[in-house]
Design an enzyme around this catalytic site. Structure first.
Site, short mmCIF file in Angstrom:
data_model
loop_
_atom_site.label_atom_id
_atom_site.label_comp_id
_atom_site.label_asym_id
_atom_site.label_seq_id
_atom_site.Cartn_x
_atom_site.Cartn_y
_atom_site.Cartn_z
N CYS A 130 0.80 -1.23 0.00
CA CYS A 130 0.00 0.00 0.00
C CYS A 130 0.83 1.27 0.00
O CYS A 130 0.28 2.37 -0.04
CB CYS A 130 -0.96 -0.02 1.19
SG CYS A 130 -1.88 -1.56 1.23
N HIS A 148 -9.77 2.23 0.03
CA HIS A 148 -8.32 2.03 0.05
C HIS A 148 -7.91 1.44 -1.30
O HIS A 148 -8.22 0.30 -1.60
CB HIS A 148 -7.94 1.09 1.20
CG HIS A 148 -6.45 0.99 1.40
ND1 HIS A 148 -5.53 1.63 0.59
CD2 HIS A 148 -5.72 0.33 2.34
CE1 HIS A 148 -4.31 1.35 1.01
NE2 HIS A 148 -4.40 0.57 2.07
N HIS A 151 -2.58 8.24 6.05
CA HIS A 151 -2.81 6.93 5.43
C HIS A 151 -4.25 6.54 5.76
O HIS A 151 -5.01 6.17 4.88
CB HIS A 151 -1.80 5.92 5.94
CG HIS A 151 -1.89 4.59 5.28
ND1 HIS A 151 -1.89 4.45 3.91
CD2 HIS A 151 -2.03 3.34 5.79
CE1 HIS A 151 -2.00 3.17 3.61
NE2 HIS A 151 -2.10 2.47 4.72
#
Lengths: 345, 84, 397
Positions: free
Chosen positions: C158, C326, C291
């Site tokens: 990620c 996400h 994040h």
């Protein structure tokens, strides 16, 4: 921006280059597999219980490289892997399909990401520094080297682990075979029968090779990487032109030895001949893929071979004159080309 | 009940790949997470799937997982009560 | 030397280009909802941040064949938009690189292949599985855009595209390249959705990062790229400069394969390095794009790191993942685009919803999309599996 190689660790089909593996040892048909060490020498059983083979291969190679440099802290880890963690990827995919998106467990998923190897090396060494993973086909390792070279340029004293890691699994071998990547003939003779058959395809291979490098020389330096370049979407002649520029930029007019990535595929090897002709090398040429097979990061194996030749390590077949400069040229079919220029310390 | 506990221990060793542990070395009331057997949150998730596969037990977040999974005893109790 | 951001391209659940995405933010319309295209049996039980176009529609928009992987279709869509900002003369005269990122490559096609392959190893359409490796989409897009001086792919879960942007900046700073198109792409796949679901960190409802009621993340998809240019070249060529990429940090938490340490050591080090590289103090930061996945672990670890750096004087911050989902390897680049706009136009991006702060870090996000032209420096965080932590710092030019 030279990178000094202080330690080398490798889990590959030819652990001792001086003793090319017997066919029975590392070769099964057109497939070479890594000779694996006893992993307990590198990782304890509890820590490795969830690790797939590629992660263990990577950690063992990384730890060997650190030990080879005389030990000490590691400031960053950069890895290249063209195929990634295939065993865990396939395990999770298989369960996903067979169980119909039900009753899935996390372990194979969380270890399937490409960065697992560099991450687990960092975890194992408690290295909180720079950490990166490249996955770009047959220049994954070269990309990692370029990154490491930048890091060494930014802070020369850093001690960095840089490696190329790929595993072959039964699934990838089957799929790549169907894609006609490998030779259909079953070999049985000496390893160098890979070459000059005038047929398509190559042999499958795998390996994990890590280097402990830094921007500083010091007593442990075994060889230095003067330059690494990738050539994308270009002809062999373009790569030869880049190679000549690299020599000029490093005040060289020739190299003592050329190491090339012939893999037995007639088209691939014809392109390498075009490179060699255009580059105008008249000295000796070494090939290496009969020792390690073909895989996206096979160039890491070639760098190991080159560095050991320059250092004159005992396990290496010494040429009559130990070379002082080596150029490694690699390519795989229609993908990318790469160049690595090495010099003795 | 003892057979169930023995089965659980063997399944734990097999599913979690605990090569350094013999099933009979796991005590019925030994905490298996943290200091006890040294298992972690990923193991907990693996055990949840294991219970589903072998005993048809579906644990969800609401089911107080940490207590159910704490020891071989607590897992065996839960299975005995909830097995269909 | 300095590196300028001179172009952006984006496609995500909020829209298929920069204008559409910004219109969604202005309307406070999130992209989270039921999946129309992801062929999962869990479609009715979860919500996703899906790009609202089928592969056929995406392909038609770009004049590409529909058989391509969704990764390629998303990547090319966003990269083309970004690269359109670079005039032909610069494309020809300067050394240009393409650095992309993906975590799953052509997994959407591999899943289809595998459905047949598990029946018989001789079955399965090979034209699907050839999309599998991460480099495939990068090479396709680089060739389409005509970029060949340097091409590579980063895959650090990620944090992937944040690292792609970082490498691009470093290659410009070291004099190896003049212009880099850097970012990443990931499609929704059953592989990643079910994978995250095994960790029991997927929220069935819209995610609520920083809120005490949070239960996990929503999976999204998309692609984004920024154009990085040598600052003097950007000035000389009259490029539209969004901001400078003034600092970055890359560290590893070295704590656990999937979870961050309680004190957020990796995130703390990444942000600290970015500040040091830009020669800035925490008080200089006007906005942090977190994040902010919406998992318990991320909120606590990132929150702890934020508190360690900023103490009580926490700048404006938010997680745009409550709007986009996400997007994994694409998320660093998608949020870099938001950060670049935050610096240039003072745009402050909100959380979609927020009621009660999480005990411990007790961070309160921006709740309304608004303009704050006092903001000069913006931090963007991206963390991933394997402990990979990266922070990018964008500053007014």
């Amino acid at each position: 921006m030279a990178l000094f190689i202080h330690g080398i660790g490798s889990v590959d089909p030819a652990p001792a280059l001086g003793h090319a593996p017997e066919p029975a040892e590392a070769r099964a048909g057109n497939r070479l597999h890594a000779i694996e060490p006893n992993y307990l020498d590198f990782i304890d059983a509890r820590a490795s219980r969830r690790m797939s083979r590629i992660v263990k291969m990577g950690i063992a190679a990384a730890v060997q490289a650190v030990r080879g440099s005389g030990g000490g802290p590691v400031d960053g880890v950069v890895a290249g892997t063209g195929w990634g963690c295939l065993e865990d990827t396939v395990a999770f995919l298989q369960k996903l399909v067979v169980n119909g998106e039900d009753m899935l467990s996390p372990t194979s998923f969380i270890y399937s990401t490409h960065n697992t190897i560099a991450a687990q090396v960092a975890y194992h060494l408690k290295c909180r520094g720079y950490n990166n993973t490249f996955s770009h086909r047959n220049i994954s390792f070269e990309s990692a080297l370029i990154d490491a070279q930048l890091l060494a340029h930014e802070q020369p004293a850093q001690r960095l682990l840089v490696g190329g890691i790929d595993e072959l699994t039964d699934t990838s071998f089957t799929v790549l075979s169907r894609l006609k990547t490998f030779k259909s003939q079953q070999p049985g003779g000496p390893l160098d029968e890979l070459y000059d058959q005038g047929t398509p395809g190559t042999w499958a291979g795998e390996g994990a090779t890590f280097f402990l490098v830094s921007g500083e020389a010091g007593p442990t330096a075994r060889a230095q990487l003067l330059a690494v370049r990738t050539v994308s979407f270009g002809t062999p002649e373009k790569a030869a032109a880049v190679a000549r520029q690299l020599l000029t930029a490093n005040q060289l007019t020739w190299v003592d030895l050329l190491i090339t990535g012939e893999n037995g595929d007639q088209e691939n090897d014809a392109a390498i001949q075009r490179f060699a002709t255009d580059f105008g090398h008249s000295g000796p040429v070494h090939k290496f893929k009969h020792l390690c097979g073909e895989y996206p990061t096979a160039s890491a194996f070639a760098l190991r071979l080159g560095a050991e030749l320059l250092a004159g390590t005992e396990s290496t077949p010494r040429p009559a004159d130990i070379p002082r400069t080596i150029l490694i040229y690699n390519r795989f079919q229609q993908q990318h080309q790469s160049l690595m220029l090495l010099q003795a310390c | 009940m003892d057979a169930l506990k023995q089965q659980l221990k063997e399944l734990l060793v097999e599913h979690l790949n605990l090569k350094d542990v013999k099933p009979e070395a796991i005590a019925d009331d030994q905490p298996i997470f943290g200091e006890g057997l040294g298992l972690d949150s990923i193991d907990a998730l693996e055990i949840i799937v294991m219970l589903q596969q072998h005993f048809g037990i579906r644990l969800t977040k609401a089911d107080n997982g940490p207590q159910v999974l704490a020891t071989v005893n607590s897992m065996a109790d839960y299975i005995t009560t909830h097995r269909k | 030397m300095g590196v300028a951001v001179t172009g952006v391209g984006i496609i995500c659940a909020l829209g298929t280009n920069q204008d559409e995405v910004m219109a969604s933010f202005r309307a406070h319309a999130s992209g989270i909802g039921p999946a129309q295209h992801l062929p999962t049996r869990h479609r009715d039980d979860y919500v996703f941040g899906e790009v609202p176009l089928s592969n056929a529609a995406l392909a038609a928009q770009q004049g590409l064949p529909a058989r391509l992987s969704r990764t390629i279709l998303l990547s090319h869509h966003a990269a083309r938009e970004a690269y359109a900002s670079v005039p032909a003369t610069l494309r020809e005269e300067q050394r240009v690189g393409f650095i992309s990122a993906t975590s799953v490559g052509g997994m959407d096609k591999t899943e289809s292949f595998f459905k047949d392959y598990v029946q018989a190893s001789t079955a399965g359409d090979l034209r699907q599985v050839i999309n599998h490796d991460c480099g495939k989409s990068t090479d396709f897009v680089a060739e389409k855009l005509g970029i060949h001086d340097f091409v590579t792919t980063i895959s650090t879960a990620c944090s992937s595209s944040a690292n792609a942007i970082m490498l691009g900046a470093r290659m410009i700073e070291s004099g190896q390249l003049d212009i880099v198109v850097a970012g990443g792409a990931d499609p929704l796949t059953r592989f990643t959705f079910n994978g995250f679901n095994t960790l029991m960190i997927v929220d069935r409802q819209q995610s609520r990062p920083l809120d005490a009621s949070r239960e996990g993340l929503n999976l999204g998809e998309g692609a984004a790229y920024v154009v990085l240019m040598r600052a003097d070249l950007a000035a000389a060529s009259g490029a539209n400069v969004f901001c400078q990429l003034s600092g970055f940090g890359n560290t590893n938490d070295a704590h656990h394969q999937t979870a961050l340490s309680d004190d957020g050591e990796g995130p703390f080090l990444a942000m600290t390095q970015a500040l040091a590289a830009a020669n800035l103090q925490p008080a200089d930061i006007g906005y942090v794009n977190l994040h902010g996945t919406g998992t318990e672990n991320n909120d606590l670890a990132e929150g702890a790191a934020i508190r360690r750096i900023f103490g009580e004087a926490v700048p404006k911050l938010s997680s745009t993942k409550s709007f986009t989902g996400h997007t994994l390897a694409a998320s660093g680049a998608i949020e870099a685009v938001f950060s670049a706009l935050a610096v240039r136009d003072g745009l402050m991006f909100p959380n979609f919803s927020f009621a009660t702060p999480v005990e411990g870090p007790a961070l309160r996000p921006v709740q309304q999309f608004h303009v704050d032209t006092s903001v000069r420096h913006v931090l963007s965080n991206s963390f991933g599996f394997g402990g990979n932590c990266s922070s990018l710092l964008f500053s007014r030019a």
